[in-house]
Motif scaffolding. Structure first.
Motif, short mmCIF file in Angstrom:
data_model
loop_
_atom_site.label_atom_id
_atom_site.label_comp_id
_atom_site.label_asym_id
_atom_site.label_seq_id
_atom_site.Cartn_x
_atom_site.Cartn_y
_atom_site.Cartn_z
N ALA A 392 28.39 75.98 43.42
CA ALA A 392 29.85 75.94 43.53
C ALA A 392 30.51 75.86 42.15
CB ALA A 392 30.28 74.76 44.39
N ILE A 393 29.98 74.98 41.29
CA ILE A 393 30.52 74.85 39.93
C ILE A 393 30.33 76.15 39.16
CG2 ILE A 393 30.17 73.73 37.70
CD1 ILE A 393 31.58 71.85 39.45
N LEU A 394 29.15 76.75 39.28
CA LEU A 394 28.87 77.99 38.57
C LEU A 394 29.83 79.09 38.99
CD1 LEU A 394 26.85 79.28 36.53
CD2 LEU A 394 25.51 80.02 38.53
N LYS A 395 30.02 79.23 40.30
CA LYS A 395 30.92 80.26 40.81
C LYS A 395 32.38 79.98 40.44
CE LYS A 395 28.06 82.88 43.33
NZ LYS A 395 27.91 84.34 43.13
N ALA A 396 32.76 78.71 40.49
CA ALA A 396 34.15 78.35 40.14
C ALA A 396 34.47 78.75 38.72
CB ALA A 396 34.36 76.86 40.34
N ASN A 397 33.52 78.59 37.82
CA ASN A 397 33.74 78.90 36.41
C ASN A 397 33.52 80.38 36.07
OD1 ASN A 397 34.46 76.31 35.60
ND2 ASN A 397 32.34 75.71 35.16
N ASP A 398 33.10 81.17 37.06
CA ASP A 398 32.82 82.58 36.81
C ASP A 398 34.12 83.39 36.87
OD1 ASP A 398 31.57 84.99 36.38
OD2 ASP A 398 30.84 85.19 38.46
N THR A 399 34.96 83.19 35.87
CA THR A 399 36.26 83.84 35.80
C THR A 399 36.72 83.94 34.36
OG1 THR A 399 38.61 83.69 36.48
CG2 THR A 399 37.42 81.61 36.20
N ARG A 400 37.53 84.94 34.09
CA ARG A 400 38.11 85.08 32.76
C ARG A 400 39.28 84.12 32.57
NH1 ARG A 400 40.35 90.81 32.97
NH2 ARG A 400 40.84 90.06 35.07
N PHE A 401 39.77 83.55 33.67
CA PHE A 401 40.96 82.70 33.63
C PHE A 401 40.55 81.22 33.56
CE2 PHE A 401 42.06 86.61 35.84
CZ PHE A 401 43.29 86.95 35.30
N MET A 422 34.18 71.79 35.20
CA MET A 422 35.07 72.88 35.61
C MET A 422 36.03 73.23 34.48
SD MET A 422 35.85 72.20 39.66
CE MET A 422 36.85 73.68 39.84
N ARG A 423 36.22 74.50 34.27
CA ARG A 423 37.02 74.99 33.14
C ARG A 423 38.42 75.33 33.63
NH1 ARG A 423 37.26 80.20 30.50
NH2 ARG A 423 37.54 80.01 28.25
N GLY A 446 41.03 80.74 28.44
CA GLY A 446 40.77 82.10 28.89
C GLY A 446 42.03 82.93 28.96
N LEU A 447 42.08 83.84 29.93
CA LEU A 447 43.25 84.71 30.09
C LEU A 447 44.45 83.98 30.69
CD1 LEU A 447 42.05 88.25 31.24
CD2 LEU A 447 42.92 87.52 29.03
#
Length: 486
Positions: A392-401, A422-423, A446-447
């Motif tokens: 869940a943490i890995l997927k949550a952070n898988d974003t440019r934003f 979490m970023r 990020g963006l």
């Protein structure tokens, strides 16, 4: 017909293209007029430059007094402000009244932030004293968004004026009407002519403002537009940029005691303001199994039961999207997700009443491939089932934003992990991701921006610090300090 240009304290017709805004709920025209031409944009900047000399030298307490009077005027016109916002962009009346209240509340917060983050101090030294002061940048261009057309530009304008800057404000062409009321409030407060100027229009007007002799750009809007602005000013470090550009925000729901409360928080996160908040949750992660299935069922049920209607109807939770084009774009985005392997659990559909009205949607993206990392400004929630909290943490952070995120859980240890890993610039626990406080910073990595968060931290980008060493008289330096070897 509305007048499209406010320069040096006077309204006049624009010389640019004609445009109009229709209410996405009723189809009625809420604003119409001509945009500002390039020459009028330059005239607005020149007026701001001329007014800036006296405004920068106005004592801080006098600038503060004017902004406090502006707050009173905004409070007196709250009904008028809220109606203008709702007619332009369709926001439910209870939400637009909340926005009007936030506009007024922002002034006191900005005054306190200016004192705390951009004030001054004096320290005694052996030679006299050392001083810290803050100076205004000059002319600040403020680009307003449509989703909070009063509150968000107000959050740039107020701290900019407090710091001694002057402003040229371009409201969103999708929600232009509230700007006139804001001007009336500033006039009632005694703001000198030329300190605030307004230019209405779309892309061409905005481009002319970018090319004008401004000292700063304060922007809230999409990542595509914000990054284009960033490129425009590449190689010009003398122009301060504050860019707030939204997010593809995650919410993790993990074994809370109350599934119904979790469903409420998730639905609030995704569907407030018809999904037209940059802090809305776009992605929700739940554990595989019975608990995760129950959470998704609760979210779908809330999406199904939301009351949708025009801004002036009673007990409406969700109004329309800002335009018919936005409504169609939301449907098209859902179709794209379906082609990528998503399974709609509750389809986002355009409603029979037309305009910008759509239903709230939920789509299961667990088995989809190549899911785009994009922000849809609409009420569509993507749900994902994951095997464990690490995933869940890995997927949550898988974003440019990196604007907002959240965790719904009763487990303190999980919150500690989420908080550390979490970023996101705004990270909430057991609260909707769309909840943000004016007395805290607003922004993210990020963006989502360029590391110049707004709200309480807007004072930081509205002034620059100046350090001074001061002696009352000129004296010769000691022998050790000048002219001889130590």
């Amino acid at each position: 017909m509305s007048k499209g240009v406010y320069i040096n304290g006077k309204w006049s017709a624009g010389d640019g293209d004609w445009f109009e805004k229709t209410c996405p709920a009723t189809g009625e025209t809420s604003w119409e007029g001509q945009a500002a031409s390039a020459s009028q944009v330059n005239a607005a900047v020149e007026a701001a430059q001329a007014a800036g000399v006296a405004w920068r030298h106005t004592p801080q307490h006098d600038r503060t007094r004017i902004l406090e009077a502006y707050a009173e005027a905004v409070g007196e016109r709250a009904e008028q402000i809220s109606e203008a916002i709702s007619r332009d962009m369709g926001k439910a009346r209870w939400e637009s009244m909340g926005e009007a209240g936030a506009m007024r509340g922002k002034i006191a917060v900005s005054i306190q932030a200016q004192v705390e983050r951009a004030g001054g101090r004096q320290d005694e030294t052996a030679f006299g004293s050392a001083h810290l002061t803050h100076r205004a940048h000059g002319v600040m261009a403020v680009f307003g968004p449509f989703n909070f057309p009063g509150h968000l530009p107000n959050g740039h304008i107020v701290p900019a004026l407090l710091a001694g800057n002057t402003v040229v404000f371009k409201p969103s062409e999708l929600a232009p009407a509230v700007a006139k009321i804001m001007v009336e409030c500033f006039e009632a407060a005694g703001l000198p002519a030329g300190v605030l100027n307004v230019i209405h229009g779309g892309r061409h007007t905005g481009a002319a403002l970018l090319d004008a002799e401004i000292n700063g750009l304060l922007f809230t809007g999409s990542a595509n537009t914000g990054t284009a602005f960033h490129r425009h000013f590449a190689g010009r470090p003398e122009v301060i940029l504050a860019l707030e550009m939204g997010g593809n925000n995650p919410l993790i729901v993990w074994d809370p005691a109350d599934i119904e409360a979790a469903g409420d928080i998730a639905a609030q996160s995704a569907f407030l303001t018809t999904g037209q908040r940059c802090s809305c949750a776009r992605r929700v992660y739940v554990p595989q199994g019975k608990f995760g299935d129950s959470v998704i069922e609760a979210i779908v049920e809330r999406a199904r039961s939301l009351k949708i209607g025009a801004w002036d109807e009673d007990d409406v939770f969700m109004g329309p999207l800002v335009s018919e084009q936005a409504a169609q774009a939301a449907v098209d985005f859902q179709t794209m997700l379906s082609k990528a392997g998503g399974k709609p659990l509750r389809r986002l559909k355009r409603m029979d009443r037309g305009g910008g009205f759509v239903t709230a949607g939920v789509i299961d993206m667990t088995d989809a491939g190549n899911v785009p990392d994009e922000e849809l400004f609409g009420p569509l929630m993507q749900v994902f089932r994951v095997k464990d909290f690490d995933a869940a943490i890995l997927k949550a952070n898988d974003t440019r934003f990196g604007l907002s995120g959240g965790l719904v859980s009763d487990d303190d240890a999980l919150w500690l992990r989420a908080h550390n890993e979490m970023r996101a610039g705004i990270l909430n626990r057991n609260r909707p991701t769309a909840g943000a406080a004016g007395n805290m910073p607003f922004g993210g990595p990020g963006l989502s921006g360029n590391f110049r968060p707004g709200a309480y931290y807007a004072a930081d980008y509205c002034a620059w610090p100046q350090a001074s060493q001061v002696a009352d008289t000129a004296e010769r330096m000691s022998a050790q300090g000048f002219g001889k070897k130590a």
